[in-house]
Design a protein around this motif. Structure first.
Motif, short mmCIF file in Angstrom:
data_model
loop_
_atom_site.label_atom_id
_atom_site.label_comp_id
_atom_site.label_asym_id
_atom_site.label_seq_id
_atom_site.Cartn_x
_atom_site.Cartn_y
_atom_site.Cartn_z
N ASP A 147 0.81 -1.22 0.00
CA ASP A 147 0.00 0.00 0.00
C ASP A 147 0.84 1.28 0.00
O ASP A 147 0.35 2.35 0.34
N ASP B 269 -1.90 8.07 -5.64
CA ASP B 269 -2.35 6.70 -5.93
C ASP B 269 -2.64 6.59 -7.42
O ASP B 269 -3.09 7.55 -8.05
N TRP B 270 -2.41 5.41 -7.95
CA TRP B 270 -2.71 5.12 -9.35
C TRP B 270 -3.58 3.87 -9.40
O TRP B 270 -3.11 2.78 -9.13
N GLN B 271 -4.85 4.08 -9.66
CA GLN B 271 -5.79 2.96 -9.64
C GLN B 271 -6.86 3.20 -10.69
O GLN B 271 -7.36 4.32 -10.84
N ASP B 272 -7.21 2.15 -11.41
CA ASP B 272 -8.24 2.23 -12.46
C ASP B 272 -7.93 3.34 -13.46
O ASP B 272 -8.81 4.10 -13.87
N ASP B 273 -6.65 3.44 -13.83
CA ASP B 273 -6.19 4.43 -14.82
C ASP B 273 -6.46 5.86 -14.39
O ASP B 273 -6.64 6.75 -15.24
#
Length: 370
Positions: free
Chosen positions: A34, A357-361
């Motif tokens: 995380d 954060d880098w999530q779901d593009d």
């Protein structure tokens, strides 16, 4: 101060030690699932305002400037060029004077506002290339007038966008270049010879290439092809998903490469505002639920709603570049073009960083440091 995060280029988890605003040590750290990502913060060279505040407004105040900077920081923009567009002499002088006074009185604002961008009034008067700039204030370049604005700005106008086809424009570009001011071509109806002469005189950038243009152009030649083909010109693009289709963003990034492509959000005064109809400068504008700003009842764009973080996220998909390249296109590259101190994840660099954060593009900024 110590930061732990995943390096935006290497993907390795690192500990970064900061002292007096400088990176003094970088060490490998335990890999934890995380860990936030860690990268240099953004620098956007074209911010017009947000949340109803415009740097062109006749009632611009230090409080309004402070609010725009605060909002920009929440989107990972640690530094910016407030951008003033075509207007009367007095209106532009007021904007530059207010910005200069605010920065002189507040060191925090001066650290964020590292120069100003004058976009116009020396642009094309023709519908299409002129964009949303008011026709009545478009005019040919005037060095004495510019010098008075530069005096009001405390000498901090560092970028000028103009149309090189105006009479006297090439000599004007030469003077700007000699004064170490970056010259950009934009909102132009220039012929090939005008563009080449401007480059020879020192022009270095195409402002939001593909926008501020006619809806219909000859297949060839035209001023978009000419600027795209000129290796001497860098290009800024608005990758918000509304201003340019994916194929155009991809082509510009492929031709200019990420080393000469700059991402800007070109945030307008209604950026970040809730959907609805707003009235500014005697005109109505509508913010759609999609984040598109238009003249009500039409499809014509009237500014940008998104900020740089959203444009970086979309550039990964639209331009088919890596996230690391997109981040550099919104930070390292414009700093390089404008001659500003670099911001990098290296010992000795200024602590001008963000965690995200880098999530779901999608890139979501957690915190800004510096």
């Amino acid at each position: 101060m110590r930061l732990r995060g995943r390096h935006y280029c290497t993907q390795q988890v690192i500990d970064v030690t900061l002292e007096d605003g400088v990176i003094v040590r970088i060490d490998p750290a335990e890999d934890i699932a995380d860990a936030p990502w860690l990268a240099p913060a953004f620098f956007d060279l074209q911010i017009n305002g947000c949340h109803g505040t415009s740097f062109n407004a006749p009632d611009l105040t230090p409080d309004g400037i402070r609010h725009v900077v605060h909002v920009c920081r929440s989107h990972g923009i640690s530094q910016l060029f407030p951008t003033l567009i075509t207007g009367s002499f007095d209106a532009l002088a007021h904007g530059f004077r207010t910005l200069h006074q605010a920065c002189a009185e507040e060191p925090e604002l001066a650290r964020a506002i590292v120069g100003y961008h004058l976009e116009g009034p020396y642009i094309s008067p023709i519908d299409g290339p002129r964009g949303a700039h008011p026709r009545e204030h478009v005019r040919a370049p005037n060095w004495d007038e510019f010098q008075r604005w530069q005096d009001a700005a405390g000498g901090r106008i560092r970028l000028v966008t103009l149309a090189p086809e105006h009479e006297g424009a090439i000599a004007f570009i030469t003077k700007l270049s000699q004064a170490r001011i970056v010259v950009a071509l934009g909102h132009t109806n220039a012929a090939q010879d005008d563009i080449r002469a401007a480059i020879d005189a020192g022009a270095r950038l195409s402002t939001h290439l593909g926008n501020g243009a006619h809806a219909v152009l000859p297949r060839h030649p035209n001023y978009i092809w000419e600027q795209l083909a000129a290796d001497e010109l860098w290009a800024s693009v608005i990758a918000d998903g509304h201003h340019l289709p994916a194929a155009v963003v991809k082509c510009i990034a492929r031709v200019k490469t990420p080393s000469r492509t700059i991402l800007t959000c070109d945030a307008g005064s209604l950026a970040g505002s809730p959907p609805g109809v707003y009235r500014q400068w005697g005109q109505e504008f509508e913010v759609l639920p999609t984040g598109k700003i238009v003249a009500p009842g039409t499809s014509f764009l009237a500014g940008s709603w998104d900020f740089t973080d959203a444009c970086v996220s979309r550039a990964v998909r639209l331009a088919e570049v890596s996230l690391a390249d997109a981040i550099d296109m919104a930070g390292a590259r414009p700093r390089e073009l404008c001659g500003l101190p670099g911001a990098s994840l290296e010992v000795g660099s200024a602590a001008n960083l963000m965690t995200y954060d880098w999530q779901d593009d999608a890139l979501t900024v957690r915190n800004l440091i510096g």
